[in-house]
Enzyme design. Structure first.
Site, short mmCIF file in Angstrom:
data_model
loop_
_atom_site.label_atom_id
_atom_site.label_comp_id
_atom_site.label_asym_id
_atom_site.label_seq_id
_atom_site.Cartn_x
_atom_site.Cartn_y
_atom_site.Cartn_z
N LYS A 144 15.29 11.98 0.04
CA LYS A 144 14.35 11.41 1.02
C LYS A 144 12.94 11.60 0.49
CE LYS A 144 16.64 11.77 5.35
NZ LYS A 144 17.07 12.77 6.29
N HIS A 166 6.87 -6.84 -3.02
CA HIS A 166 7.87 -5.98 -3.66
C HIS A 166 9.04 -5.79 -2.71
CE1 HIS A 166 6.00 -3.16 -0.90
NE2 HIS A 166 7.06 -2.38 -1.04
N ASP A 168 11.79 -2.57 -1.68
CA ASP A 168 11.87 -1.12 -1.89
C ASP A 168 13.10 -0.81 -2.75
OD1 ASP A 168 9.69 -1.00 -0.27
OD2 ASP A 168 10.74 -0.22 1.48
N HIS A 224 8.34 -7.80 0.71
CA HIS A 224 7.34 -7.65 1.76
C HIS A 224 6.01 -7.29 1.13
CE1 HIS A 224 9.57 -3.88 1.15
NE2 HIS A 224 8.46 -3.22 1.48
O1 AKG Z 1 2.53 -0.02 4.85
C1 AKG Z 1 3.52 -0.66 5.10
O2 AKG Z 1 3.73 -1.20 6.18
C2 AKG Z 1 4.59 -0.87 4.05
C3 AKG Z 1 4.37 -0.11 2.79
C4 AKG Z 1 5.45 -0.41 1.81
O3 AKG Z 1 5.95 -1.49 1.75
C5 AKG Z 1 5.93 0.65 0.92
O4 AKG Z 1 5.35 1.74 0.92
O5 AKG Z 1 6.94 0.41 0.23
FE FE2 Z 2 7.82 -1.38 0.72
#
Ligand code: AKG
Ligand code: FE2
Length: 299
Positions: A144, A166, A168, A224
């Site tokens: 995590k 990108h 995740d 996103h």
């Molecule tokens: O800040 C956000 O809403 C998303 C951030 C994001 O996509 C990430 O940290 O992978």
């Molecule tokens: Fe993200």
């Protein structure tokens, strides 16, 4: 924090700017909001698995984490950011875990455990996997990581680099955002960008690349991005739940045996640590990372 005009070093090159919100007619659908208190288990499974297959993103409400725990971690992140003066190249601040926010973070991580396990169980059921033994648990949620993101208000948000397109790399991301908004998800037509509206007390859940690989492409990790806000500061706190670094990720064998249409693996075995390294070697570039795990010739 925040500046009166956007310094050149934070401006995104023209060719990299995404046309968010310009084609209003495309932004006609939204991701599901699933009320976890109000459904029987079967209904919930259907909604969650459908959302993970179709959008790769959904929001959950009444998930069991007390509102106070969520509010406290947002406030602590915000307060922590105020003492920090240096922004990234991207006009975001990712805060380093600090003693000032330790208690709130630990409480949040601890409280999110039950709902995380529940989501994993439901998603595995959708792959006809009914038993999660110790080995599978470490593959599905052995690690995590939590980030504290702070996006100061920005004079020209549409020009700033921000968080580029990108997906995740995690298995599942549990994301908490404040009420400013700015997160956009690639719409199911593959063209539009759909805003993920802030909902008080909600958590955003998204499928990461590792789950796309483990599910042999059934669940989608979707692109996103984040656009800053001209007037207000934004805070977001993602928990990236993923395999342990030494896990081998590949389509889950038990599902390949069960699911007719997903019988043929489209991803090869990859050491998760190699996958993570590959992701960090380059700038954010949409869904390019997952090509690393693809079997090039599926014939
Ligand atoms: O800040 C956000 O809403 C998303 C951030 C994001 O996509 C990430 O940290 O992978
Ligand atoms: Fe993200």
């Amino acid at each position: 924090m925040g500046v009166a005009s956007l310094p050149k070093r934070y401006i995104k090159p023209l060719e990299k700017r995404d046309k968010i919100g310009l084609k209003k007619d495309h932004v006609d659908v939204s991701i599901s909001v699933i009320d976890m208190s109000n459904l029987d288990e079967k209904e919930m499974e259907t909604l969650i698995c459908n959302a993970a297959e179709k959008w790769g993103f959904f929001e959950i409400i009444n998930h069991g984490i007390p509102l106070k725990v969520l509010e406290d971690v947002k406030v602590a992140t915000y307060c922590q950011s105020q003492g920090t003066v240096k922004l990234h190249r991207t006009y975001i601040l990712t805060l380093i875990f600090s003693l000032n926010v330790k208690d709130e973070l630990l409480e949040y991580i601890k409280s999110s455990e039950v709902v995380t396990k529940h989501l994993v169980k439901v998603l595995m059921k959708g792959l006809k996997i009914h038993e999660i033994n110790e080995k599978k648990e470490s593959l599905l949620m052995g690690s995590k990581r939590i980030n504290l993101n702070y996006y100061p208000k920005c004079p020209k948000p549409e020009l700033a680099i921000g968080v580029g397109r990108h997906s995740d790399i995690s298995k599942l991301t549990i994301l908490l955002q404040n009420d400013v908004g700015g997160l956009y998800v690639r719409g199911i037509n593959g063209e539009s960008w759909v805003h993920v509206p802030p909902i008080k007390g909600a958590l955003i859940i998204n499928v990461g690349d590792a789950l796309q690989i483990l599910s042999n492409g059934k669940y989608k990790s979707v692109e996103h991005l984040v656009v800053g806000n001209g007037l207000r500061n934004r805070v977001s706190i993602p928990i990236f739940v993923g395999p342990t670094p030494n896990s081998i990720i590949a389509p889950l064998q038990d599902m390949l045996n069960e699911e007719e249409e997903h019988n043929k693996p489209i991803y090869k075995e990859v050491l998760y640590l190699d996958y993570v390294k590959h992701f960090h070697q380059k700038a954010h570039d949409g869904k390019a990372t997952i090509e690393f795990a693809k079997i090039s010739n599926t014939n």
